[in-house]
Design a protein around this motif. Sequence first.
Motif, mmCIF file in Angstrom:
data_model
loop_
_atom_site.group_PDB
_atom_site.id
_atom_site.type_symbol
_atom_site.label_atom_id
_atom_site.label_comp_id
_atom_site.label_asym_id
_atom_site.label_seq_id
_atom_site.Cartn_x
_atom_site.Cartn_y
_atom_site.Cartn_z
ATOM 1 N N GLU A 153 -17.538 3.255 -48.668
ATOM 2 C CA GLU A 153 -18.772 3.763 -49.268
ATOM 3 C C GLU A 153 -19.497 2.632 -49.971
ATOM 4 O OE1 GLU A 153 -19.629 7.597 -51.577
ATOM 5 O OE2 GLU A 153 -17.624 7.868 -50.715
ATOM 6 N N ASN A 154 -20.748 2.415 -49.576
ATOM 7 C CA ASN A 154 -21.610 1.410 -50.193
ATOM 8 C C ASN A 154 -22.908 2.087 -50.588
ATOM 9 O OD1 ASN A 154 -19.765 -0.646 -49.655
ATOM 10 N ND2 ASN A 154 -20.635 -1.023 -47.632
ATOM 11 N N ASN A 155 -23.185 2.150 -51.888
ATOM 12 C CA ASN A 155 -24.418 2.766 -52.388
ATOM 13 C C ASN A 155 -24.609 4.175 -51.835
ATOM 14 O OD1 ASN A 155 -24.970 0.373 -53.757
ATOM 15 N ND2 ASN A 155 -26.069 -0.468 -52.000
ATOM 16 N N SER A 156 -23.593 4.965 -51.911
ATOM 17 C CA SER A 156 -23.551 6.361 -51.446
ATOM 18 C C SER A 156 -23.761 6.498 -49.939
ATOM 19 C CB SER A 156 -24.562 7.232 -52.198
ATOM 20 O OG SER A 156 -25.875 6.960 -51.770
ATOM 21 N N LYS A 157 -23.621 5.410 -49.200
ATOM 22 C CA LYS A 157 -23.665 5.452 -47.740
ATOM 23 C C LYS A 157 -22.258 5.210 -47.224
ATOM 24 C CE LYS A 157 -28.356 3.921 -46.952
ATOM 25 N NZ LYS A 157 -29.212 2.959 -46.259
ATOM 26 N N LYS A 158 -21.830 6.072 -46.323
ATOM 27 C CA LYS A 158 -20.503 5.933 -45.756
ATOM 28 C C LYS A 158 -20.571 5.156 -44.451
ATOM 29 C CE LYS A 158 -18.383 9.946 -47.809
ATOM 30 N NZ LYS A 158 -17.626 11.174 -47.592
ATOM 31 N N GLU A 159 -19.586 4.291 -44.272
ATOM 32 C CA GLU A 159 -19.447 3.542 -43.028
ATOM 33 C C GLU A 159 -18.047 3.806 -42.499
ATOM 34 O OE1 GLU A 159 -20.198 -0.429 -44.308
ATOM 35 O OE2 GLU A 159 -22.357 -0.217 -44.111
ATOM 36 N N LEU A 160 -17.940 3.993 -41.197
ATOM 37 C CA LEU A 160 -16.671 4.305 -40.558
ATOM 38 C C LEU A 160 -16.241 3.131 -39.698
ATOM 39 C CD1 LEU A 160 -14.484 6.451 -39.884
ATOM 40 C CD2 LEU A 160 -15.976 7.199 -38.031
ATOM 41 N N PHE A 161 -14.980 2.725 -39.863
ATOM 42 C CA PHE A 161 -14.420 1.607 -39.108
ATOM 43 C C PHE A 161 -13.107 2.040 -38.481
ATOM 44 C CE2 PHE A 161 -16.911 -0.338 -42.479
ATOM 45 C CZ PHE A 161 -17.601 -1.338 -41.817
ATOM 46 N N ILE A 162 -12.734 1.359 -37.414
ATOM 47 C CA ILE A 162 -11.378 1.469 -36.889
ATOM 48 C C ILE A 162 -10.758 0.088 -37.069
ATOM 49 C CG2 ILE A 162 -12.093 1.001 -34.509
ATOM 50 C CD1 ILE A 162 -9.739 2.873 -33.693
#
Length: 160
Positions: free
Chosen positions: A116-125
């Motif tokens: 989570e960066n600045n209330s934005k979620k990022e998804l990684f594998i």
Amino acid sequence: MGLFYISMLKAKTKGDSLYIDLAPNKSSSINENLVFFGFLSLICLTFGIGFFFIGATMILPFAGLEVLALILILRANHKWLNQKQALYLDKLYVELEEDDKKITFDRFLSKFLIEENNSKKELFIKSNNQKIEIGSFLNQEEKEQLIELLKKKVSDLNFS
């Protein structure tokens, strides 16, 4: 007509496996974009040539620059619309297909990370030394759906 995605993620299940197709929002086709940007270019060149004939010669080169900018924007738009990812998840493997590359991970040695960066979620594998972002072109609501779908499927696979 081309393929249009109403929902940017399409999921299919077959037995214990899950296949997710991800694509950016395609609110207009490439042909529709060509018509739109072609019309803008035509208007720009018409004004440029019109001003050229009434004596304002310096307008025409700038009209050409505007048309060049529209062409560059159209190319960037085309590149954006043609990106896609496919994620395949089963009991033993996780496969990520992106830009004609297919990467296979062992499901037990890999994990999905949510940052989570600045209330934005990022998804990684992540597996071994590789960390690849999934669905970078999705909006936050679609990422939430993808995260929930993956959580549910991984949970189902772990307990079956």
